[in-house]
Motif scaffolding. Structure first.
Motif, PDB file in Angstrom:
ATOM      1  N   TYR A   1      27.619  22.789  72.144  1.00  0.00           N
ATOM      2  CA  TYR A   1      27.556  24.195  72.525  1.00  0.00           C
ATOM      3  C   TYR A   1      28.895  24.852  72.205  1.00  0.00           C
ATOM      4  O   TYR A   1      29.960  24.291  72.453  1.00  0.00           O
ATOM      5  N   ASP A   2      28.850  26.078  71.684  1.00  0.00           N
ATOM      6  CA  ASP A   2      30.054  26.800  71.270  1.00  0.00           C
ATOM      7  C   ASP A   2      30.556  27.705  72.394  1.00  0.00           C
ATOM      8  O   ASP A   2      30.395  28.917  72.351  1.00  0.00           O
ATOM      9  N   LEU A   3      31.172  27.086  73.408  1.00  0.00           N
ATOM     10  CA  LEU A   3      31.682  27.862  74.532  1.00  0.00           C
ATOM     11  C   LEU A   3      32.817  28.789  74.095  1.00  0.00           C
ATOM     12  O   LEU A   3      32.860  29.950  74.484  1.00  0.00           O
ATOM     13  N   LEU A   4      33.715  28.300  73.248  1.00  0.00           N
ATOM     14  CA  LEU A   4      34.809  29.146  72.769  1.00  0.00           C
ATOM     15  C   LEU A   4      34.285  30.342  71.986  1.00  0.00           C
ATOM     16  O   LEU A   4      34.752  31.470  72.161  1.00  0.00           O
ATOM     17  N   GLY A   5      33.308  30.117  71.116  1.00  0.00           N
ATOM     18  CA  GLY A   5      32.718  31.217  70.361  1.00  0.00           C
ATOM     19  C   GLY A   5      32.067  32.236  71.267  1.00  0.00           C
ATOM     20  O   GLY A   5      32.151  33.447  71.039  1.00  0.00           O
ATOM     21  N   ASN A   6      31.432  31.761  72.321  1.00  0.00           N
ATOM     22  CA  ASN A   6      30.808  32.648  73.296  1.00  0.00           C
ATOM     23  C   ASN A   6      31.873  33.498  73.990  1.00  0.00           C
ATOM     24  O   ASN A   6      31.690  34.694  74.208  1.00  0.00           O
ATOM     25  N   LEU A   7      33.022  32.912  74.306  1.00  0.00           N
ATOM     26  CA  LEU A   7      34.123  33.656  74.928  1.00  0.00           C
ATOM     27  C   LEU A   7      34.722  34.676  73.968  1.00  0.00           C
ATOM     28  O   LEU A   7      35.360  35.631  74.395  1.00  0.00           O
ATOM     29  N   GLY A   8      34.493  34.487  72.664  1.00  0.00           N
ATOM     30  CA  GLY A   8      34.983  35.427  71.675  1.00  0.00           C
ATOM     31  C   GLY A   8      34.416  36.821  71.840  1.00  0.00           C
ATOM     32  O   GLY A   8      34.988  37.789  71.331  1.00  0.00           O
ATOM     33  N   PHE A   9      33.314  36.968  72.543  1.00  0.00           N
ATOM     34  CA  PHE A   9      32.777  38.302  72.797  1.00  0.00           C
ATOM     35  C   PHE A   9      33.648  39.067  73.791  1.00  0.00           C
ATOM     36  O   PHE A   9      33.625  40.283  73.836  1.00  0.00           O
ATOM     37  N   LEU A  10      34.408  38.342  74.585  1.00  0.00           N
ATOM     38  CA  LEU A  10      35.322  38.980  75.530  1.00  0.00           C
ATOM     39  C   LEU A  10      36.638  39.357  74.858  1.00  0.00           C
ATOM     40  O   LEU A  10      37.245  40.365  75.181  1.00  0.00           O
ATOM     41  N   TRP A  11      37.062  38.502  73.942  1.00  0.00           N
ATOM     42  CA  TRP A  11      38.327  38.744  73.249  1.00  0.00           C
ATOM     43  C   TRP A  11      38.190  38.213  71.832  1.00  0.00           C
ATOM     44  O   TRP A  11      38.203  37.022  71.592  1.00  0.00           O
ATOM     45  N   ARG A  12      37.974  39.100  70.888  1.00  0.00           N
ATOM     46  CA  ARG A  12      37.603  38.742  69.523  1.00  0.00           C
ATOM     47  C   ARG A  12      38.560  37.763  68.828  1.00  0.00           C
ATOM     48  O   ARG A  12      38.113  36.971  68.006  1.00  0.00           O
ATOM     49  N   PRO A  13      39.874  37.741  69.125  1.00  0.00           N
ATOM     50  CA  PRO A  13      40.681  36.727  68.441  1.00  0.00           C
ATOM     51  C   PRO A  13      40.238  35.292  68.717  1.00  0.00           C
ATOM     52  O   PRO A  13      40.570  34.393  67.968  1.00  0.00           O
ATOM     53  N   ILE A  14      39.491  35.080  69.805  1.00  0.00           N
ATOM     54  CA  ILE A  14      38.957  33.739  70.071  1.00  0.00           C
ATOM     55  C   ILE A  14      37.764  33.529  69.147  1.00  0.00           C
ATOM     56  O   ILE A  14      36.838  34.328  69.121  1.00  0.00           O
ATOM     57  N   THR A  15      37.805  32.477  68.374  1.00  0.00           N
ATOM     58  CA  THR A  15      36.661  32.142  67.523  1.00  0.00           C
ATOM     59  C   THR A  15      36.190  30.743  67.868  1.00  0.00           C
ATOM     60  O   THR A  15      36.964  29.915  68.346  1.00  0.00           O
ATOM     61  N   GLY A  16      34.952  30.496  67.604  1.00  0.00           N
ATOM     62  CA  GLY A  16      34.377  29.203  67.916  1.00  0.00           C
ATOM     63  C   GLY A  16      34.620  28.190  66.826  1.00  0.00           C
ATOM     64  O   GLY A  16      35.245  28.468  65.803  1.00  0.00           O
ATOM     65  N   ALA A  17      34.135  27.008  67.059  1.00  0.00           N
ATOM     66  CA  ALA A  17      34.244  25.931  66.091  1.00  0.00           C
ATOM     67  C   ALA A  17      33.101  26.039  65.089  1.00  0.00           C
ATOM     68  O   ALA A  17      32.010  26.473  65.424  1.00  0.00           O
ATOM     69  N   GLY A  18      33.367  25.659  63.876  1.00  0.00           N
ATOM     70  CA  GLY A  18      32.398  25.792  62.799  1.00  0.00           C
ATOM     71  C   GLY A  18      31.122  24.995  62.967  1.00  0.00           C
ATOM     72  O   GLY A  18      30.096  25.338  62.401  1.00  0.00           O
ATOM     73  N   ASN A  19      31.139  23.927  63.758  1.00  0.00           N
ATOM     74  CA  ASN A  19      29.957  23.088  63.930  1.00  0.00           C
ATOM     75  C   ASN A  19      29.339  23.206  65.315  1.00  0.00           C
ATOM     76  O   ASN A  19      28.447  22.443  65.657  1.00  0.00           O
ATOM     77  N   ASP A  20      29.837  24.126  66.136  1.00  0.00           N
ATOM     78  CA  ASP A  20      29.327  24.343  67.484  1.00  0.00           C
ATOM     79  C   ASP A  20      28.544  25.657  67.494  1.00  0.00           C
ATOM     80  O   ASP A  20      28.853  26.566  66.733  1.00  0.00           O
ATOM     81  N   TRP A  21      27.565  25.756  68.402  1.00  0.00           N
ATOM     82  CA  TRP A  21      26.674  26.924  68.393  1.00  0.00           C
ATOM     83  C   TRP A  21      26.342  27.369  69.802  1.00  0.00           C
ATOM     84  O   TRP A  21      26.009  26.541  70.645  1.00  0.00           O
ATOM     85  N   PHE A  22      26.411  28.673  70.079  1.00  0.00           N
ATOM     86  CA  PHE A  22      25.852  29.205  71.320  1.00  0.00           C
ATOM     87  C   PHE A  22      24.445  29.699  71.001  1.00  0.00           C
ATOM     88  O   PHE A  22      24.029  29.752  69.836  1.00  0.00           O
ATOM     89  N   CYS A  23      23.662  30.056  72.013  1.00  0.00           N
ATOM     90  CA  CYS A  23      22.218  30.270  71.848  1.00  0.00           C
ATOM     91  C   CYS A  23      21.873  31.290  70.764  1.00  0.00           C
ATOM     92  O   CYS A  23      21.129  30.989  69.823  1.00  0.00           O
ATOM     93  N   SER A  24      22.363  32.497  70.888  1.00  0.00           N
ATOM     94  CA  SER A  24      21.982  33.547  69.939  1.00  0.00           C
ATOM     95  C   SER A  24      22.578  33.318  68.565  1.00  0.00           C
ATOM     96  O   SER A  24      21.991  33.714  67.557  1.00  0.00           O
ATOM     97  N   GLU A  25      23.724  32.663  68.512  1.00  0.00           N
ATOM     98  CA  GLU A  25      24.321  32.292  67.228  1.00  0.00           C
ATOM     99  C   GLU A  25      23.402  31.308  66.489  1.00  0.00           C
ATOM    100  O   GLU A  25      23.164  31.441  65.287  1.00  0.00           O
ATOM    101  N   ALA A  26      22.873  30.334  67.217  1.00  0.00           N
ATOM    102  CA  ALA A  26      21.965  29.353  66.621  1.00  0.00           C
ATOM    103  C   ALA A  26      20.679  30.027  66.131  1.00  0.00           C
ATOM    104  O   ALA A  26      20.217  29.756  65.014  1.00  0.00           O
TER     105      ALA A  26
END
Length: 157
Positions: free
Chosen positions: A88-113
């Motif tokens: 699960y891409d928890l970091l990517g999900n947190l990126g919606f709060l602060w865009r400089p945070i990006t997720g990992a290339g092989n991790d996925w949150f629900c809507s991203e998947a």
């Protein structure tokens, strides 16, 4: 094939997270699932450890559905089969709060998947409420030539 968008609130920490997502994203949805024609669902879930298939009872009234008959179901299923077990891409999900945070290339949150499985460009940009809007009214999200926006931005995924 359909998409299901969760608008309910579960008890405990999961409910707090759902409320926070809905508040911060200014929309009614905190999670989404892709439902294949055989009834099997697919998504990425923090509670389930990432990308997975699952049988879900959607009869509790906490879901809104969109028909996805215009999308390639076989392609979407292949995407989930190829990515099953990805974290699960928890970091990517947190990126919606602060865009400089990006997720990992092989991790996925629900809507991203879901966005990736459906063939969207830059799926990391889609939280559940934006994905709902994009699927409900695709004309609002149609592609514009790059010269309209200047240089392109490349995301984490």
């Amino acid at each position: 094939m359909r998409a299901a968008f969760y608008k309910g609130t579960r008890p405990g920490v999961a409910g707090l997270y759902s409320r926070a997502v809905r508040f911060l994203m200014a929309g009614p949805y905190s999670h989404c699932e892709l439902i294949f024609s055989d009834g099997l669902s697919a998504s990425s879930s923090f509670e389930d450890g990432g990308v997975r298939f699952k049988r879900i009872d959607f009869t509790d009234g906490n879901w809104d559905f969109l028909d996805l008959s215009g999308f390639d179901e076989a392609r979407a299923r292949r995407w989930f089969l190829q990515h099953e077990g990805a974290p699960y891409d928890l970091l990517g999900n947190l990126g919606f709060l602060w865009r400089p945070i990006t997720g990992a290339g092989n991790d996925w949150f629900c809507s991203e998947a879901l966005a990736a499985a459906l063939g969207f460009i830059d799926p990391w940009r889609f939280e559940p409420n934006v994905l709902y809007a994009a699927l409900k009214d695709p004309a609002r999200f149609r592609h514009q030539p790059a010269e309209v926006y200047g240089t392109s931005h490349s995301g984490a995924n």
